[in-house]
Design an enzyme around this catalytic site. Sequence first.
Site, short mmCIF file in Angstrom:
data_model
loop_
_atom_site.label_atom_id
_atom_site.label_comp_id
_atom_site.label_asym_id
_atom_site.label_seq_id
_atom_site.Cartn_x
_atom_site.Cartn_y
_atom_site.Cartn_z
N HIS A 227 9.64 -3.32 3.46
CA HIS A 227 9.18 -3.58 2.08
C HIS A 227 10.38 -3.83 1.17
CE1 HIS A 227 5.84 -1.03 3.72
NE2 HIS A 227 5.13 -2.00 3.19
N MET B 130 0.84 -1.21 0.00
CA MET B 130 0.00 0.00 0.00
C MET B 130 0.87 1.26 0.00
SD MET B 130 -3.44 -0.82 2.04
CE MET B 130 -2.84 -0.46 3.66
N GLY B 131 2.14 1.13 -0.38
CA GLY B 131 3.02 2.29 -0.41
C GLY B 131 3.51 2.66 0.98
N ARG C 241 3.15 2.76 10.63
CA ARG C 241 2.44 3.42 11.74
C ARG C 241 3.37 3.85 12.87
NH1 ARG C 241 -2.52 -0.38 10.28
NH2 ARG C 241 -3.58 1.14 8.97
N VAL D 35 11.36 -7.31 9.52
CA VAL D 35 12.56 -6.47 9.65
C VAL D 35 12.36 -5.54 10.85
CG1 VAL D 35 14.04 -4.77 8.51
CG2 VAL D 35 12.96 -6.59 7.17
N LEU E 135 6.54 3.02 1.68
CA LEU E 135 7.46 1.89 1.79
C LEU E 135 8.65 2.20 2.70
CD1 LEU E 135 7.50 0.73 -1.94
CD2 LEU E 135 5.93 0.09 -0.11
#
Length: 280
Positions: A33, A26-27, A186, A175, A29
């Site tokens: 990611h 969902m970006g 978040r 990670v 990143l």
Amino acid sequence: MTHIDTVADLRAWRRTAGRVVFVPTMGALHEGHAALVREARRLAGADGRVAVSIFVNPLQFGPGEDLDRYPRTLDADLALCAEAGADRVFAPPVEEVYFSDRSIQITESRLSRVLCGASRPGHFDGVCTVVAKLFNLVQPDDAVFGKKDYQQLAILRRLVRDLDIPVQLHGLDTVREPDGLALSSRNRYLSPEERAQAPALQASLQLASEACRRGFREAGTLLSLVREHLAARAPLGRIDYAALVDRHTLEAQAQANADSLLALAVFFGGARLIDNLELD
Ligand code: PAF
């Protein structure tokens, strides 16, 4: 690396791409990611192609959740994808993915009732629907997901199993920051005090895992250790759930075994952090 925003261009690329390994996102990143994209690159090998999607899926946000506030950082995301080895990024607008009069949606009726799903009704139905659509659009051979969203991964394994979707799923370890906090878009909502306490999530799970290795396998004992550690080390946090579950079915367990997962969600103000640990 090229960025595509229409289904027509994606399909044209797919026809010539050979083996494709896919990372849906969902970006917003981050390094977590990047690790998924690097793993996709490794799985694709020299001849395969790596596709990443960036799409903030409205179907998986409930009323009052952070859809409008969800960070959108496309330029930085594209740079990260290129750096990590992606060949194509599919970043469509909402109208390209959903018909305004759409009337079909996937429902998951078992694994999504617990853990995060208990407080986010409809969330995993939205995830299943968009992932099934993205799989149909990208037609990947493989797809890579993070184990941080362990419930999501378990549900998506059901999705491909129950609907016979010919995609091999791969789960990648979470990670973390050097102090153990799982990377998450978040984390940016945490105050400095909350940020200082947030590593207690993983530390509390590690404590329970060590106890389990020493032979304490009862759910009550392990979860008490988690709760006590959080009460002492993360007083600004409010536990949403702490659970011992089977890592495939997500059913609660009374005793830990080789398939166990400890799963945890803690609110810090409005931010809800999740973490988990596979027990051995
Ligand atoms: O994990 C995510 O970022 C999303 O839930 C996913 C799998 C991309 C579906 O929107």
